[in-house]
Design an enzyme around this catalytic site. Sequence first.
Site, PDB file in Angstrom:
ATOM      1  N   ARG A 121     -22.434  48.664-103.383  1.00  0.00           N
ATOM      2  CA  ARG A 121     -21.020  48.874-104.166  1.00  0.00           C
ATOM      3  C   ARG A 121     -20.073  49.655-103.271  1.00  0.00           C
ATOM      4  O   ARG A 121     -18.842  49.968-103.939  1.00  0.00           O
ATOM      5  CB  ARG A 121     -21.481  49.296-105.763  1.00  0.00           C
ATOM      6  CG  ARG A 121     -22.259  48.180-106.506  1.00  0.00           C
ATOM      7  CD  ARG A 121     -22.419  48.828-107.820  1.00  0.00           C
ATOM      8  NE  ARG A 121     -21.210  48.986-108.512  1.00  0.00           N
ATOM      9  CZ  ARG A 121     -20.492  48.019-109.275  1.00  0.00           C
ATOM     10  NH1 ARG A 121     -21.147  46.750-109.196  1.00  0.00           N
ATOM     11  NH2 ARG A 121     -19.369  48.165-109.703  1.00  0.00           N
ATOM     12  N   ASN A 132     -16.472  55.300-112.180  1.00  0.00           N
ATOM     13  CA  ASN A 132     -16.279  54.192-111.092  1.00  0.00           C
ATOM     14  C   ASN A 132     -14.995  53.508-111.769  1.00  0.00           C
ATOM     15  O   ASN A 132     -14.880  53.128-112.814  1.00  0.00           O
ATOM     16  CB  ASN A 132     -17.526  52.922-111.067  1.00  0.00           C
ATOM     17  CG  ASN A 132     -16.995  51.616-110.695  1.00  0.00           C
ATOM     18  OD1 ASN A 132     -16.233  51.618-109.601  1.00  0.00           O
ATOM     19  ND2 ASN A 132     -17.723  50.664-111.197  1.00  0.00           N
ATOM     20  N   GLY A 133     -14.096  53.360-111.143  1.00  0.00           N
ATOM     21  CA  GLY A 133     -12.639  52.645-111.557  1.00  0.00           C
ATOM     22  C   GLY A 133     -11.459  53.665-111.089  1.00  0.00           C
ATOM     23  O   GLY A 133     -11.808  54.237-110.178  1.00  0.00           O
ATOM     24  N   LYS A 156     -16.074  34.823 -92.566  1.00  0.00           N
ATOM     25  CA  LYS A 156     -17.365  35.395 -92.218  1.00  0.00           C
ATOM     26  C   LYS A 156     -17.272  36.210 -90.845  1.00  0.00           C
ATOM     27  O   LYS A 156     -17.849  37.296 -90.938  1.00  0.00           O
ATOM     28  CB  LYS A 156     -18.440  34.244 -92.288  1.00  0.00           C
ATOM     29  CG  LYS A 156     -19.539  33.947 -93.054  1.00  0.00           C
ATOM     30  CD  LYS A 156     -19.724  34.707 -94.473  1.00  0.00           C
ATOM     31  CE  LYS A 156     -18.936  35.503 -95.028  1.00  0.00           C
ATOM     32  NZ  LYS A 156     -18.913  34.909 -96.703  1.00  0.00           N
ATOM     33  N   GLU A 202     -15.309  39.473 -90.980  1.00  0.00           N
ATOM     34  CA  GLU A 202     -15.625  40.616 -91.903  1.00  0.00           C
ATOM     35  C   GLU A 202     -16.875  41.417 -91.295  1.00  0.00           C
ATOM     36  O   GLU A 202     -16.878  42.632 -91.542  1.00  0.00           O
ATOM     37  CB  GLU A 202     -15.861  40.180 -93.526  1.00  0.00           C
ATOM     38  CG  GLU A 202     -17.045  39.449 -93.503  1.00  0.00           C
ATOM     39  CD  GLU A 202     -17.167  39.002 -95.179  1.00  0.00           C
ATOM     40  OE1 GLU A 202     -17.570  37.966 -95.551  1.00  0.00           O
ATOM     41  OE2 GLU A 202     -16.918  40.101 -96.052  1.00  0.00           O
ATOM     42  N   LYS A 243     -18.863  45.168-101.644  1.00  0.00           N
ATOM     43  CA  LYS A 243     -19.472  44.041-102.206  1.00  0.00           C
ATOM     44  C   LYS A 243     -18.703  43.739-103.457  1.00  0.00           C
ATOM     45  O   LYS A 243     -18.554  42.393-103.447  1.00  0.00           O
ATOM     46  CB  LYS A 243     -21.114  44.150-102.746  1.00  0.00           C
ATOM     47  CG  LYS A 243     -21.842  42.919-103.290  1.00  0.00           C
ATOM     48  CD  LYS A 243     -21.735  41.885-102.119  1.00  0.00           C
ATOM     49  CE  LYS A 243     -22.549  40.798-102.587  1.00  0.00           C
ATOM     50  NZ  LYS A 243     -22.128  39.531-101.845  1.00  0.00           N
TER      51      LYS A 243
HETATM   52  O1  M6R Z   1     -18.006  38.902-106.671  1.00  0.00           O
HETATM   53  P1  M6R Z   1     -16.868  38.034-106.281  1.00  0.00           P
HETATM   54  O2  M6R Z   1     -17.304  36.582-105.762  1.00  0.00           O
HETATM   55  O3  M6R Z   1     -15.756  37.923-107.189  1.00  0.00           O
HETATM   56  O4  M6R Z   1     -16.110  38.676-104.768  1.00  0.00           O
HETATM   57  C1  M6R Z   1     -14.986  38.230-104.487  1.00  0.00           C
HETATM   58  C2  M6R Z   1     -14.675  38.541-102.911  1.00  0.00           C
HETATM   59  O5  M6R Z   1     -14.549  39.936-102.876  1.00  0.00           O
HETATM   60  C3  M6R Z   1     -15.898  38.339-101.937  1.00  0.00           C
HETATM   61  O6  M6R Z   1     -16.406  36.814-102.153  1.00  0.00           O
HETATM   62  C4  M6R Z   1     -15.614  38.893-100.728  1.00  0.00           C
HETATM   63  O7  M6R Z   1     -14.701  37.937-100.049  1.00  0.00           O
HETATM   64  C5  M6R Z   1     -16.906  38.541 -99.692  1.00  0.00           C
HETATM   65  N1  M6R Z   1     -17.151  39.965 -99.134  1.00  0.00           N
HETATM   66  C6  M6R Z   1     -16.877  37.768 -98.591  1.00  0.00           C
HETATM   67  O8  M6R Z   1     -17.995  37.411 -97.825  1.00  0.00           O
END
Ligand code: M6R
Length: 606
Positions: free
Chosen positions: A27, A99-100, A483, A486, A601
């Site tokens: 996180r 958090n936030g 992919k 990142e 994440k």
């Molecule tokens: O938890 P979520 O599916 O809402 O997250 C959305 C994006 O932050 C997430 O898919 C991000 O793009 C990933 N790191 C891609 O691998």
Amino acid sequence: MCGIMGYVGPQQAAPILLDGLTRLEYRGYDSAGIAVAGGGIEIRKAEGKIERLAALIDSEPIAGNAGIGHTRWATHGPPSDRNAHPHADPTGDFVVVHNGIIENFYALREELQASGASFASDTDTEVLAHLVASEYDGDLVAAVRKAVARARGAYALVVMAKAEPGTIVAVRKISPLVVGLGDGENYLASDIPAVLHRTRDFLIVEDDELVVIDADGASIETISGDPVQREVFHVSWDAEQAEKAGFEHFMLKEIHEQPSVVSETIAGRLEDDRVVLEDAAFDDDFARGIGTLWITACGTAYHAGLVGAEVFRRTLRIPTRVEYAHEMRYGDPLVAPGDLAVAISQSGETADTLAAARLAGELGARVLALTNVVGSTLSRDADDIVYTRAGPEISVASTKAYLAMLIGQYLLALRLGRARGVLDEEVARRVTAGLRRLPEMVEEVLRSEKDVMAAAESMVDADDVYFIGRGLDYAVAMEGSLKLKEISYLHSEAMPAGELKHGTLALVTEGVPVIVVITQRDVYDKTLSAVQEVKARGARVIAVAYDTDAEIGKFADVVLRIPEGEDLLAPVTAVVPLQLLAYHVARLRGHDIDQPRNLAKSVTVE
Ligand code: M6R
């Protein structure tokens, strides 16, 4: 965005907090810290990953049976020891983790400074420690309640006071928070997996609720003080699922889990000519009356939505819009009563997706959550839920959740199509049979990992990479490009194959890798023309194509084969070589694959 932990019980708190934070590190991981109540309250915190905090605690142990902890993803103030949580008031008698984002923290800070307070960090969080301290009059719950009444924003806040050492008070406003119930000990965490190996019984804290835990129990009340009766949520996940199972990285493990994830997502949902979506309550009348089908999401979930939009449009023949959630929420969308808004999110906690879904609901749409996390905020906000059942996804780069999102949308298309009476029976039969074959087909793609490794070696030193495709292949190209970016930090772009000649072709020179996804038969020749165009400029072409495609080998330098199947379902298999390609390029470049720089994440702030 950050991970938070709390523990009260008979054991030493520090090792339990450290263990929980390690499990929450996905996180956020730019700094971490804990505060433990023993004789007084002591804090240890350090910039960097949890092992730095662990080393600090080894050299300066910290004893006590209650404590709070935090792993941070910076929003206010750069990653540093001083900005790491926990934060304390100037006396050190009150400590908080959070958090936030506290949106009005500047104003609060100026006000506190004007009355003589000095601050030890750049964070928004520290004002909360000051506010709790200034409101304290012998009752921590009352002080926390008064403090948060002054704060605006989205947060989960956890507080401890020296004067009440066996008690932890926490508040939730939007950012996730759960209580883990033990036997004579209790936990707080931002996510269930943090303490799943310690307990399977949880209380989910809802928005605007305050929770108090001590060793004997937990009680929840609304922020205004009304008691709340919350049923215990028993979790049946296997804690082992969150381990790496022998793979070098979670990402690779999660890629290899995909055949079973696909089986799991389908399990029990395809019954002869019926699709059973157990948590989707809409009826056939609603399905028949849908005006526009909206899809909203971010990142990989958005790319899954691109596939879904095409699938829904083709099979249901209704207007379909797919919108980035952060654009939709401020874009004055023309959502109307009778529309269906499908909000896609692995975590179910992405702030923008939650806001876009809420907006769609307010404008009259029925909201369907397609999410992986049971009990997540999105699932609780929505009218209908389709759980993706992918299991905990630890790697920041999403893979198995994406595949499960695709499957969820195919199931939804079948369900809606049948209800609307628009689905061609032959297409429905073929898609249903195709879905059942997918686990084996994905397995087959995974067996060709060596070919992908060779392709990865050939592009590891590239500066720029381009991904192209048409229709569903373009949607897959978008995900392949994200992919790669990142985790390998290579610059890459994806575009429709037909768009190349309108500008980007100028960048295609000798040796530049161009990755083409070419599965869709109705536009095959068109995509092949684009391949020839880039080849003529010296590009090194890597194609993802069916194993039956005899043509592509004449033009591409490398062909990554996937088993031939239904074109509509091809994204499920076509994305797998691209996930592996990104993984192996990043591995060869020596990157921290599961925790790429600058990313977290779960993006629970705007
Ligand atoms: O938890 P979520 O599916 O809402 O997250 C959305 C994006 O932050 C997430 O898919 C991000 O793009 C990933 N790191 C891609 O691998």
